[in-house]
Design an enzyme around this catalytic site. Sequence first.
Site, PDB file in Angstrom:
ATOM      1  N   ASN A 187      -7.954 -18.150   2.288  1.00 28.06           N
ATOM      2  CA  ASN A 187      -8.887 -18.752   3.244  1.00 28.06           C
ATOM      3  C   ASN A 187      -9.196 -20.150   2.720  1.00 28.06           C
ATOM      4  O   ASN A 187     -10.257 -20.419   2.171  1.00 28.06           O
ATOM      5  CB  ASN A 187     -10.152 -17.909   3.369  1.00 28.06           C
ATOM      6  CG  ASN A 187      -9.855 -16.533   3.943  1.00 28.06           C
ATOM      7  OD1 ASN A 187      -9.088 -16.394   4.889  1.00 28.06           O
ATOM      8  ND2 ASN A 187     -10.454 -15.504   3.365  1.00 28.06           N
ATOM      9  N   GLU A 268      -7.879 -13.456  10.858  1.00 28.30           N
ATOM     10  CA  GLU A 268      -9.300 -13.449  10.499  1.00 28.30           C
ATOM     11  C   GLU A 268      -9.953 -14.817  10.710  1.00 28.30           C
ATOM     12  O   GLU A 268     -10.730 -15.304   9.902  1.00 28.30           O
ATOM     13  CB  GLU A 268      -9.486 -12.983   9.052  1.00 28.30           C
ATOM     14  CG  GLU A 268      -8.999 -11.572   8.816  1.00 28.30           C
ATOM     15  CD  GLU A 268      -9.243 -11.072   7.404  1.00 28.30           C
ATOM     16  OE1 GLU A 268      -9.634  -9.895   7.248  1.00 28.30           O
ATOM     17  OE2 GLU A 268      -9.035 -11.857   6.455  1.00 28.30           O
ATOM     18  N   ASP A 341      -4.688  -2.670   4.637  1.00 22.39           N
ATOM     19  CA  ASP A 341      -5.332  -3.667   3.776  1.00 22.39           C
ATOM     20  C   ASP A 341      -5.653  -3.097   2.401  1.00 22.39           C
ATOM     21  O   ASP A 341      -6.821  -2.853   2.093  1.00 22.39           O
ATOM     22  CB  ASP A 341      -6.611  -4.179   4.445  1.00 22.39           C
ATOM     23  CG  ASP A 341      -7.220  -5.366   3.715  1.00 22.39           C
ATOM     24  OD1 ASP A 341      -6.515  -6.005   2.917  1.00 22.39           O
ATOM     25  OD2 ASP A 341      -8.406  -5.656   3.950  1.00 22.39           O
ATOM     26  N   GLU A 363       3.120  -8.238  -1.414  1.00 22.71           N
ATOM     27  CA  GLU A 363       1.829  -8.673  -1.934  1.00 22.71           C
ATOM     28  C   GLU A 363       1.037  -7.438  -2.351  1.00 22.71           C
ATOM     29  O   GLU A 363       0.661  -6.615  -1.519  1.00 22.71           O
ATOM     30  CB  GLU A 363       1.053  -9.458  -0.865  1.00 22.71           C
ATOM     31  CG  GLU A 363      -0.318  -9.921  -1.309  1.00 22.71           C
ATOM     32  CD  GLU A 363      -1.075 -10.648  -0.201  1.00 22.71           C
ATOM     33  OE1 GLU A 363      -2.321 -10.602  -0.208  1.00 22.71           O
ATOM     34  OE2 GLU A 363      -0.434 -11.257   0.681  1.00 22.71           O
ATOM     35  N   GLU A 369     -10.509  -4.420  -4.851  1.00 19.06           N
ATOM     36  CA  GLU A 369     -11.413  -4.552  -3.712  1.00 19.06           C
ATOM     37  C   GLU A 369     -11.813  -3.196  -3.146  1.00 19.06           C
ATOM     38  O   GLU A 369     -12.966  -2.987  -2.782  1.00 19.06           O
ATOM     39  CB  GLU A 369     -10.733  -5.396  -2.621  1.00 19.06           C
ATOM     40  CG  GLU A 369     -11.537  -5.514  -1.349  1.00 19.06           C
ATOM     41  CD  GLU A 369     -10.811  -6.302  -0.265  1.00 19.06           C
ATOM     42  OE1 GLU A 369     -11.343  -6.378   0.854  1.00 19.06           O
ATOM     43  OE2 GLU A 369      -9.715  -6.850  -0.546  1.00 19.06           O
TER      44      GLU A 369
END
Length: 669
Positions: A187, A268, A341, A363, A369
């Site tokens: 981001n 997103e 995710d 990835e 997370e």
Amino acid sequence: MIRLLVLSICMLASGGWLRAENGSRLWLRQDTTANATVKCLLHSPVLDVAQAELKQTWKSGPVSLQLFSDAEHTALGREGYTIRTSGNETVLGASSEAGLLYAAYHLLRLQAMNADTRSLHISEKPAYDVRILNHWDNLDGTIERGYAGHSLWKWEELPATVSPRYEAYARANASIGINATVLNNVNASPEILSTAYLQKVKALADIFRPYNIKVYLSVNFASPMVLGKLPTADPLCKEVAEWWKTKVHEIYSLIPDFGGFLVKANSEGQPGPCDYHRTHAEGANMMAEALKPYGGIVMWRAFVYSPSDSDRAKQAYLEFQPLDGKFLDNVIVQVKNGPIDFQPREPYSPLFGAMQHTPLMVEFQVTQEYLGHSNHLAYLAPMWKEFFTYVPSSSIQAVAGVSNIGDNTNWCGHDFAQANWYAFGRLAWNPDLTSETIAQEWLSQTFGTDPKFIQPVEDMMMRSREAVVDYMMPLGLHHIFAWGHHYGPEPWCTIPGARPDWLPSYYHQADKEGIGFNRSHTGSNATAQYPEPLAQQLDSIDTCPEEFLLWFHHAPWNHQMKSGATLWDELCRHYERGVKEAGSFCQTWNDAKPYIDAERWNAVAERLQIQANDAVWWKDACLLYFQKFSRMPFPKDVSRPVFKLKKLMKVKLPISNYECPTPEMLPQP
């Protein structure tokens, strides 16, 4: 005096007087006073690093570093190497300086593990040319999904002030074969491409270069509008393409070995080519054309999903598979290992194998997370090895890992989280290594080589990921985490105005009939995206592997499992097993106390206790909530809930997605 000496020796042996350590040395803890004889006729920044490492640390006779141009070494590529014993001398051979650097670290790893180095005949080369860490670090020093403090990169101090941790970071990565790093968040802020920030990036690249590490940057697709003041970022606009070419030229004038760009586009809320009715291929190719003269690449992320009636698990495939063969050859499409995710367990993304004419890279997420942040022990090598059982390592061209590194003294928050950084590097180099081998390597170098310590702690590590799956989301359950920070359970979560695919009920679909997301041909038909015969196997509730049952099927509560138990009873027992496993880790670590310095032992013990308590929280929250739908009793062999559901539904942790909760924030049994 003799009694005192004997007592001292016993105390040292038992760990009572072991020197305190804070974890800052990671797995690079060998004594550096060796003063070995190292022969090398050439000098360069990379070779100087290799020689210094060997001279300070190697203790078994002379070492020779030699560059070869013969067929054997040429076949090993730029980063491959040989290690051979010749008389009393150890000869490291490679066709390039980078290969000799990796050979040096391999040799020192063998020494640290007390391996027999008297007769070596080793030949190695990496499986992938690009083995890269993706940092989700922001320019303000925060780290998205980072649970080990603030960013290592002190942007406000660079380029004038250089932290010694930058070189320590490069050294740690080189020691496990990581050769690239993306410095900033996907981001991305356009500011990273400003001239002032590129000077800061140059300072880091200069430090990393002697360790064979290239720098990459995440870039914002709208940068030409923000920095260049253009009215558009349309990739087919000539002015936009020229802006990128000019910016790329500026970058390479500062950093000649710059690696390229990582791009998150039209995901997103991020800008991208689809804003202009262009394809991902058109956007990626425009950037790739700017980079191609310099040898740079574009890593274009396939993590895309938008508000729609389509199953979120299908969207990356639907959007990217039709573009197969339309990307330039210096574009690599970066695909998350699973289709949602980074869940504790996911089937592999069906894009792997579906884009035969497009280079793909996987990835992985090293930062935890969805796995208890830096509070829980979750050794992730078994998760990544599971991916490679479905996706041949030869079918992908590169490997990326979302970093778990921050400015905490021990780098990763949890001492055992260092094992995931280590395991990512080792598997990126050689995906055929076993999880057990990597755990043994890491433990031996990080804590010590005593088998009485290694065996039980390795076993704990090997069981840890499955334990987390059991007490969080067994049997294919997924994405039932708390809103925003994704730390604790919240299967009941409702947020007014939130998109359905941001909420747990979208995924668990619990009702009085059963639980799970129907992705079979009678539901979203996501199973059809997989190749045969796997698609047919996943499509049937009777043949679907039980670890993915609720991922692909809305199964009745009384569905008979392979064990003969009902789905409800099996679900309860998985949660129970996870709680017991987490509790057993505390005992294993207690038994390891004589072998560990007090500082690290205490730090790990505190987190293992948090994990044990959190496992109970997860079990009670999920089972009490789902029991409202199943209306079935708990099996007699499952312990009664400690918490009340009403109390758990009121838990709101005061943390963001940049933080890890402290013990006082968490529910206590």
